[in-house]
Scaffold this active site. Structure first.
Site, short mmCIF file in Angstrom:
data_model
loop_
_atom_site.label_atom_id
_atom_site.label_comp_id
_atom_site.label_asym_id
_atom_site.label_seq_id
_atom_site.Cartn_x
_atom_site.Cartn_y
_atom_site.Cartn_z
N LYS A 178 15.64 3.29 -39.24
CA LYS A 178 15.38 3.11 -37.81
C LYS A 178 16.67 3.31 -37.03
CE LYS A 178 15.32 0.01 -34.60
NZ LYS A 178 15.57 0.97 -33.51
N GLY A 231 24.94 -3.69 -36.69
CA GLY A 231 24.71 -3.89 -35.26
C GLY A 231 25.34 -5.19 -34.81
N GLY A 236 21.64 -9.50 -35.67
CA GLY A 236 21.81 -9.92 -37.06
C GLY A 236 21.17 -11.28 -37.30
N GLU A 253 26.48 -5.57 -41.43
CA GLU A 253 27.79 -5.26 -40.87
C GLU A 253 27.66 -5.60 -39.41
OE1 GLU A 253 27.94 -0.91 -41.92
OE2 GLU A 253 30.04 -1.49 -42.08
N CYS A 287 33.29 -1.30 -33.96
CA CYS A 287 33.49 -2.67 -34.44
C CYS A 287 34.92 -2.85 -34.93
CB CYS A 287 32.50 -2.99 -35.55
SG CYS A 287 32.58 -1.83 -36.90
N GLU A 388 34.08 -9.75 -28.55
CA GLU A 388 34.02 -8.30 -28.72
C GLU A 388 33.61 -7.66 -27.40
OE1 GLU A 388 30.65 -6.59 -30.92
OE2 GLU A 388 32.09 -5.36 -32.00
P1 NAD Z 1 22.26 -3.84 -31.67
O1 NAD Z 1 22.38 -5.02 -32.57
O2 NAD Z 1 21.78 -4.05 -30.30
O3 NAD Z 1 21.29 -2.76 -32.32
C1 NAD Z 1 21.49 -2.27 -33.64
C2 NAD Z 1 20.16 -1.78 -34.18
O4 NAD Z 1 19.27 -2.90 -34.30
C3 NAD Z 1 19.45 -0.77 -33.29
O5 NAD Z 1 18.81 0.20 -34.10
C4 NAD Z 1 18.42 -1.62 -32.58
O6 NAD Z 1 17.30 -0.87 -32.14
C5 NAD Z 1 18.04 -2.58 -33.68
N1 NAD Z 1 17.41 -3.81 -33.18
C6 NAD Z 1 17.48 -4.34 -31.94
N2 NAD Z 1 16.74 -5.49 -31.87
C7 NAD Z 1 16.23 -5.67 -33.12
C8 NAD Z 1 15.40 -6.66 -33.68
N3 NAD Z 1 14.95 -7.70 -32.97
N4 NAD Z 1 15.06 -6.54 -34.99
C9 NAD Z 1 15.54 -5.52 -35.74
N5 NAD Z 1 16.30 -4.53 -35.24
C10 NAD Z 1 16.66 -4.60 -33.95
O7 NAD Z 1 23.68 -3.14 -31.71
P2 NAD Z 1 24.15 -1.86 -30.91
O8 NAD Z 1 24.28 -2.28 -29.48
O9 NAD Z 1 23.32 -0.69 -31.26
O10 NAD Z 1 25.60 -1.63 -31.55
C11 NAD Z 1 26.69 -2.36 -31.16
C12 NAD Z 1 27.00 -3.50 -32.13
O11 NAD Z 1 27.05 -3.00 -33.46
C13 NAD Z 1 28.36 -4.09 -31.87
O12 NAD Z 1 28.31 -5.50 -31.92
C14 NAD Z 1 29.21 -3.56 -33.03
O13 NAD Z 1 30.29 -4.34 -33.39
C15 NAD Z 1 28.21 -3.47 -34.13
N6 NAD Z 1 28.64 -2.49 -35.12
C16 NAD Z 1 29.19 -2.94 -36.27
C17 NAD Z 1 29.65 -2.03 -37.20
C18 NAD Z 1 30.26 -2.51 -38.49
O14 NAD Z 1 30.56 -1.66 -39.32
N7 NAD Z 1 30.46 -3.79 -38.68
C19 NAD Z 1 29.55 -0.67 -36.96
C20 NAD Z 1 28.99 -0.24 -35.77
C21 NAD Z 1 28.54 -1.17 -34.86
#
Ligand code: NAD
Length: 403
Positions: A178, A231, A236, A253, A287, A388
């Site tokens: 997804k 994410g 998470g 992550e 991140c 962050e």
């Molecule tokens: P997000 O958590 O909003 O979304 C990530 C993914 O989760 C997307 O595909 C989103 O559609 C999905 N999602 C949203 N709500 C959900 C739910 N209720 N159930 C299941 N899936 C759901 O994150 P973002 O805004 O896309 O990315 C930014 C965040 O990601 C930042 O906090 C960043 O630090 C983190 N990130 C971490 C790493 C790492 O390696 N640790 C890498 C990249 C991004």
């Protein structure tokens, strides 16, 4: 004509009634329409994946056979590298230099790496153990886990999807991917490459849609064996709640707040250039972005001076131009969030040395552009120090001793 992207389920492209507009962050225009999965398509994807794992050939293929398919995916990405790099920059706003030299080749090499280096890891091991029982020995077997749901964010859409998918496939797992609903295009292009590579039906399924609906349905379903999520911390936590109902395997992550330490004997030019890149790459939407820069008091003023001078010269503009160093942020919402941190930083007493505004150039007005910001006099009780930001905001902190 606006391109349309279907979902990819059980080896077929699936169109749906519901479509979503995909926005170009450089100008707010619509660049594509993509199908959105709802109950019917989510069920279709889970059923296909389950059936493919329980009854399909993938997990029992000799590694040498799985490897051939995985290498075809890598080759398929490289064949379309330029097209994919342009699409990634168009959809995510990241400068084309980054998608051309980092995201796309690294996505291809993820498949390459797991195809070429995983066999040894999967080999059965016999472990000698001390035991009262004569000739007792333990065996270590590494088996595929099952149906793996891979949920990825918008900052490295194809690359993070490839990291996750390559290893899941190499180990014999089945994938439901997804992408973020903001940036599904490169991953939906990947579905064409996977189709051409001829993987058995149902081994890879790609479904797009709202995180709350698609994400929750996939994460709560008993037929899914594992979730691999990258994410935000907030999502998470939700995923841990969904998966607690049937105790799935989960890897996460999440967000970060990375730090760099510049000691008093550092090569100043090297430190300044390296850290400009470490915080402003991908508009700071990483991140691993070095959003806290600790600088020794002996060189603090020189560092801040040089860093700010160079930050002011960073080229903001069209992500498809090879000269561009900073493209737009991913969305208006993200820009508002970053601007809130700028306001908060000033309110709490940090000094904004440059940037932090919406650029005034006419050609940037329609996009979600934002001038890279440098704060000095940042202290550990401030929000900008602790949270962050996920944007191009550097916080420089003075220290007097490494202890
Ligand atoms: P997000 O958590 O909003 O979304 C990530 C993914 O989760 C997307 O595909 C989103 O559609 C999905 N999602 C949203 N709500 C959900 C739910 N209720 N159930 C299941 N899936 C759901 O994150 P973002 O805004 O896309 O990315 C930014 C965040 O990601 C930042 O906090 C960043 O630090 C983190 N990130 C971490 C790493 C790492 O390696 N640790 C890498 C990249 C991004």
């Amino acid at each position: 004509m606006t391109p349309h992207y279907p979902l990819f389920i059980n080896g077929e492209f699936v169109e749906t009634q519901n479509k979503q507009d995909i926005i170009n962050p450089s100008n707010g225009g619509i660049i594509a329409k993509v199908s959105i999965a709802q109950t019917e398509e989510i069920e279709h994807a889970i059923k296909s994946a389950r059936d493919s794992f329980d009854n399909g050939p993938w997990k029992s293929l000799p590694f040498s056979e799985r490897k051939k398919y995985i290498l075809k995916i890598s080759a398929g990405i490289l064949e379309k590298a330029q097209e994919l790099a342009e699409l990634e920059s168009l959809n995510s706003g990241k400068p084309i230099k980054e998608s051309t030299f980092m995201d796309i080749p690294s996505a291809a090499s993820s498949f390459d790496y797991f195809a070429n280096n995983f066999e040894e890891f999967l080999k059965e091991e016999t472990i000698k153990i001390e035991s009262q029982i004569a000739n007792a020995e333990a065996k270590l077997l590494r088996e595929p886990w099952g149906v793996s749901v891979l949920i990825v964010p918008w900052n490295y859409p194809l690359l993070i999807a490839s990291w996750k998918m390559a290893q899941a496939l190499a180990a014999g797992n089945i994938v439901i991917l997804k992408p973020s609903s903001l940036t599904p295009l490169s991953v939906l292009e990947l579905s064409k490459i996977i189709k051409n590579a001829g993987l058995p039906k149902g081994v890879v399924n790609i479904i797009n849609g709202s995180g709350d609906i698609v994400g929750e349905s996939l994460c709560s379903d008993r037929r899914v064996d594992m979730i691999s999520f990258t994410g935000s911390n907030a999502v998470g936590k939700k995923i841990l709640e969904y998966t607690s109902k049937n105790v799935k395997k989960v890897t996460m992550e999440l967000g970060g707040k990375s730090a760099a330490i510049v000691l008093d004997d550092a090569d100043l030019e090297l430190a300044v250039n390296g850290l400009l890149c470490a915080i402003f790459l991908n508009q700071g939407q990483m991140c691993t972005a070095m959003s806290r820069i600790f600088v020794h008091e002996k060189i603090y003023d020189n560092f801040v001076n040089d860093f700010t001078k160079k930050a002011k010269r960073v080229k903001i503009g069209d992500p498809l131009n090879f000269e561009t160093q900073i493209g737009p942020l991913i969305s208006e919402g993200q820009r508002k969030k970053v601007m809130e941190y700028i306001k908060q930083g000033k309110k709490e007493g940090a000094e904004l040395l440059c940037g932090g505004n919406i650029p005034e150039h006419e050609e940037l007005k329609k996009g979600f552009f934002f001038e890279p910001a440098v704060f000095s006099r940042v202290s550990s009780d401030m929000k900008i120090y602790k949270e962050e930001i996920f944007g191009p905001v550097a916080c420089v902190v003075k220290f007097s001793s490494i202890e």
